[in-house]
Design an enzyme around this catalytic site. Structure first.
Site, PDB file in Angstrom:
ATOM      1  N   GLU A  93     -32.964 -17.086  20.612  1.00  0.00           N
ATOM      2  CA  GLU A  93     -32.662 -16.969  19.183  1.00  0.00           C
ATOM      3  C   GLU A  93     -31.243 -17.431  18.923  1.00  0.00           C
ATOM      4  O   GLU A  93     -30.361 -17.322  19.776  1.00  0.00           O
ATOM      5  CB  GLU A  93     -32.838 -15.524  18.714  1.00  0.00           C
ATOM      6  CG  GLU A  93     -34.283 -15.077  18.703  1.00  0.00           C
ATOM      7  CD  GLU A  93     -34.501 -13.745  18.009  1.00  0.00           C
ATOM      8  OE1 GLU A  93     -35.363 -13.682  17.106  1.00  0.00           O
ATOM      9  OE2 GLU A  93     -33.809 -12.770  18.356  1.00  0.00           O
ATOM     10  N   CYS A 111     -24.057 -19.324  15.406  1.00  0.00           N
ATOM     11  CA  CYS A 111     -23.959 -18.398  16.534  1.00  0.00           C
ATOM     12  C   CYS A 111     -24.955 -18.842  17.594  1.00  0.00           C
ATOM     13  O   CYS A 111     -26.173 -18.778  17.376  1.00  0.00           O
ATOM     14  CB  CYS A 111     -24.251 -16.972  16.067  1.00  0.00           C
ATOM     15  SG  CYS A 111     -24.262 -15.747  17.396  1.00  0.00           S
ATOM     16  N   CYS A 118     -29.821 -11.626  29.631  1.00  0.00           N
ATOM     17  CA  CYS A 118     -28.475 -11.239  30.053  1.00  0.00           C
ATOM     18  C   CYS A 118     -28.543 -10.202  31.158  1.00  0.00           C
ATOM     19  O   CYS A 118     -29.374  -9.287  31.116  1.00  0.00           O
ATOM     20  CB  CYS A 118     -27.682 -10.688  28.876  1.00  0.00           C
ATOM     21  SG  CYS A 118     -25.925 -10.449  29.249  1.00  0.00           S
ATOM     22  N   CYS A 122     -25.866  -4.139  28.890  1.00  0.00           N
ATOM     23  CA  CYS A 122     -25.237  -3.279  27.884  1.00  0.00           C
ATOM     24  C   CYS A 122     -26.315  -2.419  27.232  1.00  0.00           C
ATOM     25  O   CYS A 122     -27.372  -2.916  26.833  1.00  0.00           O
ATOM     26  CB  CYS A 122     -24.512  -4.127  26.844  1.00  0.00           C
ATOM     27  SG  CYS A 122     -23.138  -5.082  27.541  1.00  0.00           S
ATOM     28  N   CYS A 125     -27.821  -3.354  23.576  1.00  0.00           N
ATOM     29  CA  CYS A 125     -28.095  -4.757  23.268  1.00  0.00           C
ATOM     30  C   CYS A 125     -29.525  -5.134  23.622  1.00  0.00           C
ATOM     31  O   CYS A 125     -29.984  -4.899  24.745  1.00  0.00           O
ATOM     32  CB  CYS A 125     -27.116  -5.655  24.032  1.00  0.00           C
ATOM     33  SG  CYS A 125     -27.336  -7.414  23.706  1.00  0.00           S
ATOM     34  N   GLU A 170     -24.282 -13.821  28.348  1.00  0.00           N
ATOM     35  CA  GLU A 170     -22.846 -13.705  28.591  1.00  0.00           C
ATOM     36  C   GLU A 170     -22.297 -15.103  28.866  1.00  0.00           C
ATOM     37  O   GLU A 170     -22.550 -15.687  29.932  1.00  0.00           O
ATOM     38  CB  GLU A 170     -22.584 -12.773  29.775  1.00  0.00           C
ATOM     39  CG  GLU A 170     -21.184 -12.848  30.371  1.00  0.00           C
ATOM     40  CD  GLU A 170     -20.066 -12.633  29.360  1.00  0.00           C
ATOM     41  OE1 GLU A 170     -19.179 -13.507  29.257  1.00  0.00           O
ATOM     42  OE2 GLU A 170     -20.093 -11.600  28.652  1.00  0.00           O
ATOM     43  N   CYS A 343     -25.287  -8.283  15.422  1.00  0.00           N
ATOM     44  CA  CYS A 343     -24.749  -8.085  16.764  1.00  0.00           C
ATOM     45  C   CYS A 343     -25.643  -7.155  17.587  1.00  0.00           C
ATOM     46  O   CYS A 343     -25.968  -6.045  17.158  1.00  0.00           O
ATOM     47  CB  CYS A 343     -23.346  -7.495  16.649  1.00  0.00           C
ATOM     48  SG  CYS A 343     -22.525  -7.199  18.212  1.00  0.00           S
TER      49      CYS A 343
END
Length: 369
Positions: A93, A111, A118, A122, A125, A170, A343
């Site tokens: 995305e 973005c 990832c 986290c 996320c 990341e 975010c």
């Protein structure tokens, strides 16, 4: 034999490829502009190249762009999220954000994602929920900006003006491809996006930040912190917390000194976890002696995580405490949360926009283990 991804090649690499085909070097310049400036995705449409060369390129190389699977527009009309399918079927995305300014040039920010998942894990996320992922190539990163640029023009804007590496993945865990993509996007014969209009976000990989310091580029750097002590940060960001805060802050100071760019710290507020005045005081102490700007982000919804944003009064008190302690602070204006484009909300999805799968996060990432 796999085809060469020409969108990932810089001018020198493309020249080497073209001359290996027995073609004159100037053909590389023509091809480079077609790919990087015109976002061409079909060799047969490159009428400035000989038909014989176009045929050979079609056999040995590719300039295919990702396919748009799904588009979602926010109710406010200021954010668009695209679900893209890469040539191998992987899905990512990306997000476009539109800023209309009175008596000034409009800004359109793209973005981009740097990985299709990832490994930082986290706890807040959605991208971290996908165990199977890969790094994106430089060309796949550039392609996202080119797709966004076309869409921005179609909507009456003058194209992409700013780029943030804040999508899936990341960026500093895919450093070589990210660096190459930055150089391609900045190229005068390509999209010609200024270095100061490009920002790279990181969970805090200190050695890679130090490496970036020596690139000689005036890139923006945003560091996702979310806690001002190592214990809490380890619970919130298990993968990123491999480097203690003292080492991370030393790397940030080095980047500030060598790049000349002011850094931003991203601090998401989670209700009852990292949102007290004492937390704000710890953050201020950590940033003592820096000119870092703190960007406060009330947590965005994630069904799998047992987190929520604090009440607005708590957010205001946190920001006020930082201001009282002489820390530059701004509260991020929320965009795209209604289409899960904010975010921490990007992830792999099906063509219908549903998550590929859901995995419950274990426990609440709070102060206690």
């Amino acid at each position: 034999m796999s085809k060469v991804d020409l969108r990932s090649l810089n001018k020198e690499e493309l020249t080497s490829f073209i001359t290996s085909l027995g073609q004159p070097a100037f053909r590389a310049g023509q091809l480079y502009r077609q790919i990087q400036k015109n976002a061409a995705d079909d060799f047969n449409a490159m009428s400035d190249l000989p038909a014989e060369l176009r045929a050979r390129l079609d056999e040995q190389a590719t300039v295919a762009l990702p396919r748009i699977i799904r588009r979602q527009d926010s109710a406010a009309g200021d954010t668009i999220k695209l679900l893209l399918e890469l040539t191998d079927g992987e899905r990512i995305e990306m997000v476009l954000m539109f800023y209309e300014r009175w008596q000034a040039h409009n800004r359109v920010t793209c973005c981009v994602s740097s990985q299709s998942g990832c490994a930082m894990n986290c706890r807040f996320c959605a991208t971290a929920l996908h165990a199977r992922f890969r790094n994106l190539s430089a060309g796949e990163i550039v392609a996202q900006v080119q797709i966004a640029d076309r869409l921005a023009y179609d909507l009456g804007f003058s194209g992409i003006t700013n780029i943030v590496y804040m999508g899936m993945g990341e960026p500093l865990a895919n450093l070589a491809a990210v660096k190459q993509s930055v150089e391609l996007l900045n190229s005068a014969e390509g999209m010609n996006i200024g270095m100061r209009r490009i920002t790279i976000s990181t969970c805090g990989l200190a050695p890679q930040i130090r490496e970036m310091s020596h690139w000689g580029y005036q890139l923006g750097l945003a560091v996702s912190l979310h806690a001002a002590d190592d214990t809490l940060r380890r619970r919130l960001m298990p993968g990123a917390a491999h480097y203690p805060l003292c080492e991370l802050m030393a790397a940030c100071r080095e980047y500030r000194e060598l790049s000349g760019r002011r850094l931003t710290v991203e601090y998401a507020l989670f209700d009852g976890i990292n949102d007290t005045p004492e937390d704000a005081a710890k953050l201020a102490a950590l940033l003592t002696g820096t000119d870092i700007l703190v960007n406060i982000i009330p947590a965005n919804p994630l069904p799998e995580a047992r987190i929520k944003p604090p009440p607005s009064s708590v957010v205001e008190a946190f920001c006020q405490k930082l201001s009282e302690l002489n820390v530059a602070v701004q509260l991020r204006h929320k965009r795209g949360a209604d289409i899960e484009a904010a975010c921490g909300q990007l992830r792999k999805r099906t063509a219908e926009g549903e998550p590929e799968f859901r995995r419950e996060q274990a426990g609440t990432p709070g102060r206690e283990a």
